[in-house]
Every structure is written in C-alpha cells, then in structure tokens.
Design a protein around this motif. Structure first.
Motif, PDB file in Angstrom:
ATOM      1  N   ARG A  74       0.570  17.301 -11.699  1.00 19.59           N
ATOM      2  CA  ARG A  74       0.966  18.707 -11.849  1.00 19.59           C
ATOM      3  C   ARG A  74       0.053  19.627 -11.038  1.00 19.59           C
ATOM      4  NH1 ARG A  74       2.259  16.471 -16.707  1.00 19.59           N
ATOM      5  NH2 ARG A  74       0.318  16.960 -17.766  1.00 19.59           N
ATOM      6  N   SER A  75      -1.217  19.270 -10.899  1.00 16.62           N
ATOM      7  CA  SER A  75      -2.135  20.017 -10.036  1.00 16.62           C
ATOM      8  C   SER A  75      -3.035  19.014  -9.317  1.00 16.62           C
ATOM      9  CB  SER A  75      -2.966  21.018 -10.838  1.00 16.62           C
ATOM     10  OG  SER A  75      -3.751  20.356 -11.804  1.00 16.62           O
ATOM     11  N   TRP A  76      -3.485  19.414  -8.121  1.00 17.27           N
ATOM     12  CA  TRP A  76      -4.265  18.525  -7.258  1.00 17.27           C
ATOM     13  C   TRP A  76      -5.587  19.185  -6.903  1.00 17.27           C
ATOM     14  CZ3 TRP A  76      -2.814  13.636  -6.521  1.00 17.27           C
ATOM     15  CH2 TRP A  76      -1.497  13.314  -6.826  1.00 17.27           C
ATOM     16  N   HIS A  77      -6.631  18.352  -6.773  1.00 15.95           N
ATOM     17  CA  HIS A  77      -7.974  18.824  -6.440  1.00 15.95           C
ATOM     18  C   HIS A  77      -8.504  18.019  -5.253  1.00 15.95           C
ATOM     19  CE1 HIS A  77      -7.777  20.818 -10.309  1.00 15.95           C
ATOM     20  NE2 HIS A  77      -7.375  19.659 -10.802  1.00 15.95           N
ATOM     21  N   HIS A  78      -9.255  18.688  -4.412  1.00 18.20           N
ATOM     22  CA  HIS A  78      -9.850  18.046  -3.237  1.00 18.20           C
ATOM     23  C   HIS A  78     -10.956  17.077  -3.663  1.00 18.20           C
ATOM     24  CE1 HIS A  78     -11.299  17.682   0.865  1.00 18.20           C
ATOM     25  NE2 HIS A  78     -12.505  17.794   0.369  1.00 18.20           N
ATOM     26  N   ARG A  79     -10.988  15.893  -3.049  1.00 19.87           N
ATOM     27  CA  ARG A  79     -12.040  14.931  -3.356  1.00 19.87           C
ATOM     28  C   ARG A  79     -12.883  14.613  -2.118  1.00 19.87           C
ATOM     29  NH1 ARG A  79     -11.228  10.823  -7.661  1.00 19.87           N
ATOM     30  NH2 ARG A  79     -12.127  12.533  -8.785  1.00 19.87           N
ATOM     31  N   ALA A  80     -12.268  14.320  -0.968  1.00 22.39           N
ATOM     32  CA  ALA A  80     -13.047  13.934   0.214  1.00 22.39           C
ATOM     33  C   ALA A  80     -12.260  14.192   1.487  1.00 22.39           C
ATOM     34  CB  ALA A  80     -13.413  12.450   0.148  1.00 22.39           C
ATOM     35  N   ASN A  81     -12.954  14.642   2.522  1.00 20.49           N
ATOM     36  CA  ASN A  81     -12.366  14.769   3.853  1.00 20.49           C
ATOM     37  C   ASN A  81     -12.581  13.482   4.618  1.00 20.49           C
ATOM     38  OD1 ASN A  81     -11.453  17.449   3.752  1.00 20.49           O
ATOM     39  ND2 ASN A  81     -13.487  18.224   4.214  1.00 20.49           N
ATOM     40  N   ALA A  82     -11.685  13.190   5.535  1.00 20.01           N
ATOM     41  CA  ALA A  82     -11.891  12.059   6.433  1.00 20.01           C
ATOM     42  C   ALA A  82     -12.920  12.468   7.482  1.00 20.01           C
ATOM     43  CB  ALA A  82     -10.584  11.672   7.103  1.00 20.01           C
ATOM     44  N   SER A  83     -13.878  11.608   7.738  1.00 17.73           N
ATOM     45  CA  SER A  83     -14.851  11.881   8.797  1.00 17.73           C
ATOM     46  C   SER A  83     -14.234  11.491  10.136  1.00 17.73           C
ATOM     47  CB  SER A  83     -16.133  11.093   8.555  1.00 17.73           C
ATOM     48  OG  SER A  83     -15.883   9.706   8.694  1.00 17.73           O
ATOM     49  N   SER A  84     -14.842  11.939  11.209  1.00 18.70           N
ATOM     50  CA  SER A  84     -14.317  11.601  12.535  1.00 18.70           C
ATOM     51  C   SER A  84     -14.368  10.098  12.796  1.00 18.70           C
ATOM     52  CB  SER A  84     -15.085  12.352  13.621  1.00 18.70           C
ATOM     53  OG  SER A  84     -16.456  12.017  13.562  1.00 18.70           O
ATOM     54  N   SER A  85     -15.290   9.383  12.144  1.00 16.18           N
ATOM     55  CA  SER A  85     -15.381   7.935  12.337  1.00 16.18           C
ATOM     56  C   SER A  85     -14.274   7.178  11.606  1.00 16.18           C
ATOM     57  CB  SER A  85     -16.744   7.420  11.859  1.00 16.18           C
ATOM     58  OG  SER A  85     -16.891   7.623  10.473  1.00 16.18           O
ATOM     59  N   MET A  86     -13.555   7.876  10.708  1.00 15.03           N
ATOM     60  CA  MET A  86     -12.475   7.235   9.960  1.00 15.03           C
ATOM     61  C   MET A  86     -11.117   7.361  10.649  1.00 15.03           C
ATOM     62  SD  MET A  86     -13.501   8.411   6.113  1.00 15.03           S
ATOM     63  CE  MET A  86     -12.316   7.427   5.221  1.00 15.03           C
ATOM     64  N   GLY A  87     -10.916   8.382  11.439  1.00 16.34           N
ATOM     65  CA  GLY A  87      -9.616   8.614  12.050  1.00 16.34           C
ATOM     66  C   GLY A  87      -8.640   9.194  11.044  1.00 16.34           C
ATOM     67  N   ASN A  88      -7.352   8.979  11.277  1.00 15.13           N
ATOM     68  CA  ASN A  88      -6.313   9.490  10.382  1.00 15.13           C
ATOM     69  C   ASN A  88      -6.108   8.541   9.211  1.00 15.13           C
ATOM     70  OD1 ASN A  88      -5.752  11.771  11.946  1.00 15.13           O
ATOM     71  ND2 ASN A  88      -4.403  10.608  13.265  1.00 15.13           N
ATOM     72  N   LEU A  89      -6.000   9.105   8.023  1.00  9.26           N
ATOM     73  CA  LEU A  89      -5.793   8.320   6.810  1.00  9.26           C
ATOM     74  C   LEU A  89      -4.338   7.869   6.763  1.00  9.26           C
ATOM     75  CD1 LEU A  89      -7.727  10.570   4.274  1.00  9.26           C
ATOM     76  CD2 LEU A  89      -8.614   8.847   5.845  1.00  9.26           C
ATOM     77  N   GLN A  90      -4.131   6.585   6.378  1.00 11.53           N
ATOM     78  CA  GLN A  90      -2.773   6.051   6.391  1.00 11.53           C
ATOM     79  C   GLN A  90      -2.298   5.565   5.027  1.00 11.53           C
ATOM     80  OE1 GLN A  90      -3.445   3.129   9.496  1.00 11.53           O
ATOM     81  NE2 GLN A  90      -2.379   4.430  10.971  1.00 11.53           N
ATOM     82  N   ASP A  91      -3.011   4.633   4.393  1.00  7.25           N
ATOM     83  CA  ASP A  91      -2.537   4.019   3.157  1.00  7.25           C
ATOM     84  C   ASP A  91      -3.679   3.774   2.183  1.00  7.25           C
ATOM     85  OD1 ASP A  91       0.300   3.594   3.616  1.00  7.25           O
ATOM     86  OD2 ASP A  91      -0.325   2.181   5.159  1.00  7.25           O
TER      87      ASP A  91
ATOM     88  N   MET B 171       0.839  -1.183   0.000  1.00  7.42           N
ATOM     89  CA  MET B 171       0.000   0.000   0.000  1.00  7.42           C
ATOM     90  C   MET B 171       0.883   1.246   0.000  1.00  7.42           C
ATOM     91  SD  MET B 171      -3.230  -0.541   2.428  1.00  7.42           S
ATOM     92  CE  MET B 171      -4.329  -1.894   2.255  1.00  7.42           C
ATOM     93  N   GLY B 172       0.272   2.357  -0.327  1.00  7.17           N
ATOM     94  CA  GLY B 172       1.014   3.602  -0.340  1.00  7.17           C
ATOM     95  C   GLY B 172       0.088   4.787  -0.157  1.00  7.17           C
ATOM     96  N   GLN B 173       0.663   5.951  -0.070  1.00  9.33           N
ATOM     97  CA  GLN B 173      -0.150   7.137   0.098  1.00  9.33           C
ATOM     98  C   GLN B 173      -0.541   7.764  -1.230  1.00  9.33           C
ATOM     99  OE1 GLN B 173       1.917   9.622   2.923  1.00  9.33           O
ATOM    100  NE2 GLN B 173       0.785   8.695   4.570  1.00  9.33           N
ATOM    101  N   MET B 174      -0.136   7.139  -2.351  1.00 10.44           N
ATOM    102  CA  MET B 174      -0.501   7.630  -3.668  1.00 10.44           C
ATOM    103  C   MET B 174      -0.650   6.435  -4.609  1.00 10.44           C
ATOM    104  SD  MET B 174       1.511  10.357  -6.101  1.00 10.44           S
ATOM    105  CE  MET B 174       1.779  11.442  -4.730  1.00 10.44           C
ATOM    106  N   ILE B 175      -1.764   6.415  -5.369  1.00 17.05           N
ATOM    107  CA  ILE B 175      -2.000   5.326  -6.317  1.00 17.05           C
ATOM    108  C   ILE B 175      -2.493   5.897  -7.640  1.00 17.05           C
ATOM    109  CG2 ILE B 175      -2.563   3.609  -4.533  1.00 17.05           C
ATOM    110  CD1 ILE B 175      -5.552   4.058  -5.303  1.00 17.05           C
TER     111      ILE B 175
END
Length: 76
Positions: A29-46, A1-5
C-alpha cells in the motif's frame, strides 16, 4: 526471479525508473526507499529470495544482501 519478492514479512521490489530497491511493510500500500544502485552494480534487473539472503541480478553481475537489501555485495 522477479522484480518483486516477499522476504521476512516485507515486500521488496526494484523501482526500475529510479534504479533502486524499495520495501513495503503493509502489503504494497505504501513504499519506502531502501537502497540506490551504485555505479558498480549497473541497472537492477531481478530479485530472488534465497532464504537468509536476497539475490539481485544486474547488468554487471550477481549481488547478494543479508540485511534485507540495505547493502549489497558482489557474488564471485
């Protein structure tokens, strides 16, 4: 797994400073927001590309998305 796929012609990544999912359609080259982590998800890892779905490990478990990371569901 990784932090980028690469999934369905998009580069998808975890932005750890904002704890969110971002995507690029121009090879990063440019990045766009897709989704925030909800409080039920915790910190995103992989992230992992699992064919028709994306898998996401977090501090609160395993989640999956079938719509390129727009919405996430906890895997039981």
């Amino acid at each position: 797994m990784g932090q980028m796929i690469v999934h369905q012609r998009e580069v998808i990544r975890i932005n750890t400073s904002k704890n969110c999912i971002e995507y690029s359609t121009n090879d990063g080259r440019s990045w766009h927001h897709r989704a925030n982590a909800s409080s039920s998800m915790g910190n995103l890892q992989d992230l992992a590309d699992n064919g028709k779905e994306i898998l996401l490990t977090t501090t609160k478990g395993l989640f999956y998305s079938t719509n390129k990371g727009v919405s996430w569901h906890k895997r039981s």
